[in-house]
Design a protein around this motif. Sequence first.
Motif, mmCIF file in Angstrom:
data_model
loop_
_atom_site.group_PDB
_atom_site.id
_atom_site.type_symbol
_atom_site.label_atom_id
_atom_site.label_comp_id
_atom_site.label_asym_id
_atom_site.label_seq_id
_atom_site.Cartn_x
_atom_site.Cartn_y
_atom_site.Cartn_z
ATOM 1 N N ILE A 12 -14.838 3.379 -6.044
ATOM 2 C CA ILE A 12 -14.678 1.991 -4.974
ATOM 3 C C ILE A 12 -14.244 2.626 -3.736
ATOM 4 C CG2 ILE A 12 -12.546 0.313 -4.327
ATOM 5 C CD1 ILE A 12 -12.706 -0.183 -7.297
ATOM 6 N N GLU A 13 -14.806 2.443 -2.425
ATOM 7 C CA GLU A 13 -14.702 3.003 -1.343
ATOM 8 C C GLU A 13 -12.911 2.732 -0.904
ATOM 9 O OE1 GLU A 13 -16.570 2.833 3.056
ATOM 10 O OE2 GLU A 13 -16.613 2.043 1.343
ATOM 11 N N SER A 14 -11.987 3.734 -0.271
ATOM 12 C CA SER A 14 -11.234 3.786 -0.014
ATOM 13 C C SER A 14 -10.646 3.768 1.907
ATOM 14 C CB SER A 14 -9.934 4.903 -0.948
ATOM 15 O OG SER A 14 -9.663 4.366 -1.432
ATOM 16 N N GLU A 15 -10.064 3.026 2.006
ATOM 17 C CA GLU A 15 -9.462 4.059 3.853
ATOM 18 C C GLU A 15 -8.310 4.967 3.469
ATOM 19 O OE1 GLU A 15 -6.477 0.541 5.468
ATOM 20 O OE2 GLU A 15 -8.404 0.170 5.021
ATOM 21 N N ALA A 16 -7.833 6.132 3.556
ATOM 22 C CA ALA A 16 -7.096 6.755 3.916
ATOM 23 C C ALA A 16 -6.416 7.460 5.590
ATOM 24 C CB ALA A 16 -7.557 7.861 2.885
ATOM 25 N N PHE A 17 -5.447 7.531 5.046
ATOM 26 C CA PHE A 17 -4.516 8.730 6.541
ATOM 27 C C PHE A 17 -5.159 9.918 6.777
ATOM 28 C CE2 PHE A 17 -0.013 6.320 6.173
ATOM 29 C CZ PHE A 17 -0.482 5.103 6.628
ATOM 30 N N PRO A 18 -5.031 10.505 7.997
ATOM 31 C CA PRO A 18 -5.932 11.837 8.084
ATOM 32 C C PRO A 18 -4.268 13.087 6.399
ATOM 33 C CG PRO A 18 -4.943 11.210 10.074
ATOM 34 C CD PRO A 18 -4.171 10.185 8.942
ATOM 35 N N LYS A 19 -5.808 13.761 6.364
ATOM 36 C CA LYS A 19 -4.534 15.310 5.763
ATOM 37 C C LYS A 19 -3.766 15.652 6.368
ATOM 38 C CE LYS A 19 -9.116 16.751 2.947
ATOM 39 N NZ LYS A 19 -9.321 17.711 2.998
ATOM 40 N N GLY A 20 -2.672 15.915 5.397
ATOM 41 C CA GLY A 20 -1.657 16.870 5.871
ATOM 42 C C GLY A 20 -0.256 16.486 5.262
ATOM 43 N N LEU A 21 0.856 16.857 5.958
ATOM 44 C CA LEU A 21 2.162 15.855 5.624
ATOM 45 C C LEU A 21 2.761 16.790 7.243
ATOM 46 C CD1 LEU A 21 4.025 14.550 4.281
ATOM 47 C CD2 LEU A 21 4.806 16.717 2.611
ATOM 48 N N SER A 22 3.792 15.858 7.097
ATOM 49 C CA SER A 22 4.371 16.083 9.055
ATOM 50 C C SER A 22 4.862 14.669 9.039
ATOM 51 C CB SER A 22 3.278 15.899 9.892
ATOM 52 O OG SER A 22 2.774 14.585 10.097
ATOM 53 N N GLU A 23 5.862 15.047 9.709
ATOM 54 C CA GLU A 23 7.202 13.551 10.316
ATOM 55 C C GLU A 23 6.063 12.363 10.601
ATOM 56 O OE1 GLU A 23 10.216 12.548 13.073
ATOM 57 O OE2 GLU A 23 10.510 14.647 13.012
ATOM 58 N N GLU A 24 4.997 12.523 11.517
ATOM 59 C CA GLU A 24 3.755 11.488 11.816
ATOM 60 C C GLU A 24 3.655 11.332 11.113
ATOM 61 O OE1 GLU A 24 0.031 11.560 14.978
ATOM 62 O OE2 GLU A 24 1.184 13.193 14.958
ATOM 63 N N ILE A 25 3.167 11.688 9.561
ATOM 64 C CA ILE A 25 2.511 11.185 8.363
ATOM 65 C C ILE A 25 3.603 9.916 8.124
ATOM 66 C CG2 ILE A 25 1.353 11.191 6.411
ATOM 67 C CD1 ILE A 25 -1.002 12.300 8.630
ATOM 68 N N ILE A 26 4.245 10.772 7.767
ATOM 69 C CA ILE A 26 5.964 9.861 6.901
ATOM 70 C C ILE A 26 5.881 8.446 7.928
ATOM 71 C CG2 ILE A 26 8.313 9.959 6.069
ATOM 72 C CD1 ILE A 26 8.003 12.873 5.322
ATOM 73 N N ARG A 27 5.983 8.835 9.202
ATOM 74 C CA ARG A 27 6.214 7.366 9.851
ATOM 75 C C ARG A 27 5.425 6.420 9.628
ATOM 76 N NH1 ARG A 27 10.917 7.833 13.378
ATOM 77 N NH2 ARG A 27 11.617 9.580 13.389
ATOM 78 N N LEU A 28 3.812 6.562 9.880
ATOM 79 C CA LEU A 28 2.745 6.181 9.691
ATOM 80 C C LEU A 28 3.359 5.547 8.483
ATOM 81 C CD1 LEU A 28 -0.103 5.934 11.020
ATOM 82 C CD2 LEU A 28 -1.339 7.758 10.103
ATOM 83 N N LEU A 29 2.912 6.408 7.209
ATOM 84 C CA LEU A 29 2.913 5.835 6.206
ATOM 85 C C LEU A 29 4.326 4.410 5.991
ATOM 86 C CD1 LEU A 29 2.600 5.565 3.740
ATOM 87 C CD2 LEU A 29 4.236 7.436 2.929
ATOM 88 N N SER A 30 5.213 4.577 6.351
ATOM 89 C CA SER A 30 6.557 3.314 6.694
ATOM 90 C C SER A 30 5.815 2.260 7.298
ATOM 91 C CB SER A 30 7.492 4.506 7.379
ATOM 92 O OG SER A 30 8.874 3.544 6.984
ATOM 93 N N GLN A 31 5.130 2.931 8.776
ATOM 94 C CA GLN A 31 4.317 1.763 9.578
ATOM 95 C C GLN A 31 3.417 0.858 8.899
ATOM 96 O OE1 GLN A 31 2.898 3.364 12.761
ATOM 97 N NE2 GLN A 31 2.337 0.765 14.415
ATOM 98 N N LYS A 32 2.788 1.380 8.072
ATOM 99 C CA LYS A 32 1.424 0.630 7.080
ATOM 100 C C LYS A 32 2.839 -0.142 6.570
ATOM 101 C CE LYS A 32 -2.619 0.810 6.232
ATOM 102 N NZ LYS A 32 -3.572 -0.617 6.770
ATOM 103 N N LYS A 33 3.400 0.618 5.899
ATOM 104 C CA LYS A 33 3.739 -0.796 4.888
ATOM 105 C C LYS A 33 5.228 -1.382 5.653
ATOM 106 C CE LYS A 33 3.073 1.216 0.754
ATOM 107 N NZ LYS A 33 2.669 0.333 0.078
ATOM 108 N N ASN A 34 5.498 -1.754 6.593
ATOM 109 C CA ASN A 34 6.336 -2.088 7.323
ATOM 110 C C ASN A 34 7.591 -2.181 6.479
ATOM 111 O OD1 ASN A 34 6.491 -4.238 9.249
ATOM 112 N ND2 ASN A 34 5.780 -5.698 8.029
ATOM 113 N N GLU A 35 8.139 -0.892 6.525
ATOM 114 C CA GLU A 35 9.235 -0.800 6.358
ATOM 115 C C GLU A 35 10.711 -0.648 7.011
ATOM 116 O OE1 GLU A 35 7.592 2.631 2.096
ATOM 117 O OE2 GLU A 35 8.737 3.124 4.333
ATOM 118 N N PRO A 36 11.457 -1.349 6.524
ATOM 119 C CA PRO A 36 13.062 -0.998 7.384
ATOM 120 C C PRO A 36 13.414 -0.001 8.076
ATOM 121 C CG PRO A 36 13.356 -1.399 5.433
ATOM 122 C CD PRO A 36 12.037 -1.572 5.005
ATOM 123 N N GLU A 37 14.160 0.456 9.002
ATOM 124 C CA GLU A 37 14.954 1.330 9.430
ATOM 125 C C GLU A 37 14.922 2.073 8.478
ATOM 126 O OE1 GLU A 37 14.731 4.401 12.613
ATOM 127 O OE2 GLU A 37 13.354 2.679 12.046
#
Length: 194
Positions: free
Chosen positions: A1-26
């Motif tokens: 099944i085709e997926s959409e994904a973030f760029p590879k790699g682990l960084s603070e930027e990726i974590i912030r993007l993940l939290s934003q994508k999930k609409n998480e609280p601070e």
Amino acid sequence: IESEAFPKGLSEEIIRLLSQKKNEPEWLLDFRLKGYERWKKMTHPTWQYCDIPEIDFQSLYYYAKPKLTNDKPKTLDEIDPELLATFEKLGIPLSEQKRISGVAVDAVFDSVSVGTTHQEELEKVGVIFCSISEAVEKYPDLVKKYLGSVVPASDNFYAALNCAVFSDGSFVYIPKGVRCPLDLSTYFRINAKE
């Protein structure tokens, strides 16, 4: 099944993007960032009794979502039939779960929960069984109280990593003195590579 994904790699930027994508609280973003900071200071464990090839954590994806799904299906009827067929091929007929009593299922596909069965029946006795994303939205005080309380980020390398980058999974709360009327089960399907 085709997926959409973030760029590879682990960084603070990726974590912030993940939290934003999930609409998480601070507070949840802070929880993730603390886990990440702890993880960066830890070393891979050596206590296992098996040979594990070295993992390049920068060559992995930390978020993937099937392109077929809505962001938050409200019922199993809203889940794309192709996703349901994938679970059925694995011997997990989610469409049948609506009629089967005795087992409630939360089905997670890559980084998103695609459906949870028997929620209304469980809620009648005070049991909460849903995706962690739904729990953060509907029951933030419970999540805040218990998140990381069984296995904290400080426990080990992978616990810290999980605190930083978990994307979905099941949340269960059974009030003291309540007997859960159903067995609870989570099916977690990793579809995306890396």
